[in-house]
Design an enzyme around this catalytic site. Sequence first.
Site, PDB file in Angstrom:
ATOM      1  N   ASP A 283       0.811  -1.210   0.000  1.00  0.00           N
ATOM      2  CA  ASP A 283       0.000   0.000   0.000  1.00  0.00           C
ATOM      3  C   ASP A 283       0.847   1.264   0.000  1.00  0.00           C
ATOM      4  O   ASP A 283       1.449   1.623   0.997  1.00  0.00           O
ATOM      5  CB  ASP A 283      -0.929  -0.013   1.201  1.00  0.00           C
ATOM      6  N   THR A 284       0.854   1.929  -1.141  1.00  0.00           N
ATOM      7  CA  THR A 284       1.681   3.099  -1.372  1.00  0.00           C
ATOM      8  C   THR A 284       1.044   3.901  -2.494  1.00  0.00           C
ATOM      9  O   THR A 284       0.346   3.340  -3.333  1.00  0.00           O
ATOM     10  CB  THR A 284       3.104   2.675  -1.813  1.00  0.00           C
TER      11      THR A 284
END
Length: 526
Positions: free
Chosen positions: A347-348
């Site tokens: 998650d980025t």
Amino acid sequence: MRDFQTPGRSPVLSERGMCATSHPLAASAAIDILRNGGNAVDAAIAGAVLLGICEPQMTGIGGDCFVLVSPPDGGDVLALNGSGRAPAAASAQALRGRGLDSVPLFSPEAVTIPGAIAGFAELSQRLGRLGLAASLAPAIDYAERGVPVAPRVAHDWQAAVGNLQGAGREHYLLSGNAPGVGQVFRSPGQATVLRAIAEAGPQAFYTGEIAADMVAALNELGGVHTEEDFANHRADWATPISGSYGDIEVVEHPPNGQGATAILLLNILKAFDISAMDPHGAERAHIEAEAAKLAYDARNRFIADPEFMSNPDRLLDPDLARDLAALIDPGKAMEAAPPLTEAVHRDTIYITVVDEDRMAVSLIYSIFHSFGSGIASPTYGILLQNRGAGFTLAEGHPNEYGPGKRPLHTIIPGMLRQGGKVLMPFGVMGGQYQPNGHARFVSNVVDFGMDPQHAIDSPRSFAFDGVLSLESGYGPDVQAQLSGLGHRVVRPDTGIGGAQAIRIDPTTGVLIAGSDPRKDGQAVGY
């Protein structure tokens, strides 16, 4: 040129300015900043901060950032480290004494001081044109009015509901549930915080009521953070590292990011004639998988806070790459090296902007796992990252959890240069996949002549933790061949990572951009 009878995206072309990122509203906000006289730095900050409202499971002001910037005068690429440190009272020995062998993901011990706001402020002050308040204005407006939840965001939100705890559930769920596609998410508490920063600067975040709100949330759960830890935080400028692949220079952020891993991986791939292989065939996927196993094992041994690394240039050594390449058997998969306890995540967000003066920004911004630690400050709803899970508890390791240290980070912005000039800012999301993603993207461009969109669209594979994830773009024949070589092949639940890139045509100066269909975003130019 792509097959126009097959669903897909063409690259986006423009002359004056371009933004590519994972949400359309953020891309549009960045372009608005450019149209109103801002430069690429102003626009990138605006888009990035807004992504924390549009994709709160991915990023936010309780997280970290890393940035590469190429000035408009064509000077040296600059690197900014906007990552946070462990609190002064952090102790690996104390965690080991509790019987732990890793930092718990959703605990106050995993929360490092949020570094992004200091990073954005430093970036704006040194290189921006309009000032930080102008860059924060779009996010303030959307935080108050709300953002309709996009399809991929809704999918990820639902999958990560269980990560939220306490005030996090109050601020990020609607009537106790994850919002669905098209439901409007508002964050008035974050609007208040952003307005305070716009008026008083980053000290409004790191001191006073806002910092006290974050510290209180952590201390209630047993955290050892203090207001002094927040007040002492700073962002740091650094010197980028680089390597070559063909006639392209690959510029990466130095440690504590893992950009050196991407350079090592590309140096290993140089030992093989990748361009002679089928770009979507089993042979290439196998060689890349074996190279990734070796490069990631080296990463786990060496990368840490640069102040604690004994040999920060070790992964850039061509001799190391040659020695590792010699271990690869083209006809057989090796066993994966045992990883240390650093956490895995996907998650980025990533944003890249190029302006009319050809200043280029490559910015990556994250709260680590989906919704970070799941811990939010009660009054303002600031979700706090769990980057501290990137430390190891192995005694004596350079990346051992400890006071004031920055952990190994998975997020890495990238840039390509050719003949001393910036050719393309790019980034690949996907947590542990990122160095592999950088290498795959660069190889797609150099070995196979793909444009940015084609290079992003192409199917991905990733060998990690004993399995080889193979996207559905690879056919069953490729899967069977890889299984026959000894790989334990799995099909991932979603696409592997995401990516954006903007190519500056060295002849015409035209901007050519791509944005990953695995996300909701797009490239926008003017």
